[in-house]
Write a protein that holds these residues in place. Structure first.
Motif, PDB file in Angstrom:
ATOM      1  N   LEU A 189      -8.252   1.969  -7.806  1.00 44.44           N
ATOM      2  CA  LEU A 189      -6.907   2.733  -8.064  1.00 44.44           C
ATOM      3  C   LEU A 189      -6.695   3.413  -7.057  1.00 44.44           C
ATOM      4  CD1 LEU A 189      -8.356   1.677 -10.871  1.00 44.44           C
ATOM      5  CD2 LEU A 189      -6.443   3.322 -11.883  1.00 44.44           C
ATOM      6  N   ASP A 190      -5.185   3.286  -6.684  1.00 44.33           N
ATOM      7  CA  ASP A 190      -4.577   4.040  -5.579  1.00 44.33           C
ATOM      8  C   ASP A 190      -3.294   4.284  -5.923  1.00 44.33           C
ATOM      9  OD1 ASP A 190      -6.662   4.464  -3.318  1.00 44.33           O
ATOM     10  OD2 ASP A 190      -6.423   2.198  -3.410  1.00 44.33           O
ATOM     11  N   PRO A 191      -2.771   5.483  -5.774  1.00 42.41           N
ATOM     12  CA  PRO A 191      -1.288   5.755  -5.890  1.00 42.41           C
ATOM     13  C   PRO A 191      -0.440   5.667  -4.618  1.00 42.41           C
ATOM     14  CG  PRO A 191      -2.430   7.959  -5.646  1.00 42.41           C
ATOM     15  CD  PRO A 191      -3.375   6.772  -5.705  1.00 42.41           C
ATOM     16  N   VAL A 192       0.714   4.708  -5.078  1.00 43.41           N
ATOM     17  CA  VAL A 192       1.417   4.227  -3.875  1.00 43.41           C
ATOM     18  C   VAL A 192       2.940   4.640  -4.090  1.00 43.41           C
ATOM     19  CG1 VAL A 192      -0.111   2.423  -3.171  1.00 43.41           C
ATOM     20  CG2 VAL A 192       1.567   2.027  -4.757  1.00 43.41           C
ATOM     21  N   ILE A 193       3.766   4.422  -3.042  1.00 46.07           N
ATOM     22  CA  ILE A 193       5.154   4.417  -3.378  1.00 46.07           C
ATOM     23  C   ILE A 193       5.889   3.374  -3.257  1.00 46.07           C
ATOM     24  CG2 ILE A 193       7.365   5.656  -2.410  1.00 46.07           C
ATOM     25  CD1 ILE A 193       5.466   7.505  -3.497  1.00 46.07           C
ATOM     26  N   ALA A 194       6.747   2.897  -3.871  1.00 46.11           N
ATOM     27  CA  ALA A 194       7.436   1.733  -4.096  1.00 46.11           C
ATOM     28  C   ALA A 194       8.554   1.261  -3.010  1.00 46.11           C
ATOM     29  CB  ALA A 194       8.352   1.441  -5.476  1.00 46.11           C
TER      30      ALA A 194
END
Length: 266
Positions: A189-194
């Motif tokens: 799991l990794d936080p990303v930006i749309a």
């Protein structure tokens, strides 16, 4: 909105906390439904007998908790948010099964269904040569007609796979037609930006935070059957993992064993 409460003074409970609880109770009882717009700040503060600063404190807390969505502009305001959906990653239930557990109808809009040369990362995950044919399926997944995830999956070049109905559970298709039921998976799991393209498909603004789940799923015997990079809207989906302390290891947390001959790391 049915009516505003008479806030209690001198109880030790701050006014903004009472406002938060009133709004939560109104939403929980069905008096306010997802998509309903609250009155304007000036009007609502006057009805409650509080300052706009106090009201804003309550609204900011509920927005932070995902209960309200505030939209700027003359046509904006504070709206009751769609409830977040709990998705448990502990097992290997697909999106369709997760939505069934949440008593929601899962829907899929297929964006891509094609046989393509395997990129290097896909080839490594599926244990084929780079450039070998694999099936790519990209879908927007919705719950209650609201897009919540963008799935990009790659599968081995199974005969007839792309001729099947790809709007339902692909895991059920793997199990039923090909006897390749996914049994285990390694997920990161990794936080990303749309980006602009993904944001357009998910109905959000570019730059909105998303959660990326990179997954390799395995059938019995450690046969890789899927490599996926799924994007979830954290305002609509809450991801959870159950864990426990393994026996004989002080302070350790047990983790599912990777398939035979494989490691859980990249």
């Amino acid at each position: 909105m049915v009516g505003t409460p008479e806030l209690e003074r001198g109880t030790g409970v701050p006014a903004h906390v009472q406002i938060e609880q009133w709004l939560l109770d109104s939403i929980g009882s069905g008096e306010m439904a997802p998509g309903d717009r609250l009155p304007g700040e000036r009007e609502l503060a006057a009805r409650l007998g509080v300052s706009r600063m106090t009201l804003r404190q309550a609204l900011a807390t509920l927005e932070r908790d995902g209960v309200l969505v505030r939209v700027p502009g003359r046509a904006g305001g504070a709206f009751v948010a769609e409830p977040r959906i709990d998705c448990d990653l502990t097992g290997l239930a697909g999106f369709t099964e997760q939505m069934r557990r949440a008593h929601l109808r899962a829907e899929a809009r297929v964006l891509v269904a094609a046989t393509v040369p395997a990129p290097e990362a896909v080839a490594a995950a599926l244990e084929v040569q780079p450039g070998a044919p694999v099936h790519q399926v990209a879908r927007v997944r919705s719950a209650g007609q609201s897009p919540v995830a963008l799935e990009r999956s790659f599968f081995p070049a199974l005969p007839g796979f792309l001729d099947e109905d790809l709007s339902g559970s692909l895991y059920a298709l793997l199990a039923g037609r090909y006897d390749l039921e996914p049994r285990t998976a390694v997920e990161h799991l990794d936080p990303v930006i749309a980006g602009p393209a993904d944001a357009a498909e998910l109905g959000i603004s570019p730059g909105t935070p998303l959660m990326l789940i990179e997954r390799t799923a395995y059938a019995a015997g450690g046969v890789p059957v899927e490599y996926a990079r799924d994007l979830f809207r954290p305002d609509r989906v809450r991801l959870s993992v159950r864990s426990g302390v393994s026996s004989g290891v002080s302070g350790g947390v047990s983790a599912p064993a990777p398939p035979p001959g494989r490691t859980a790391g990249p």
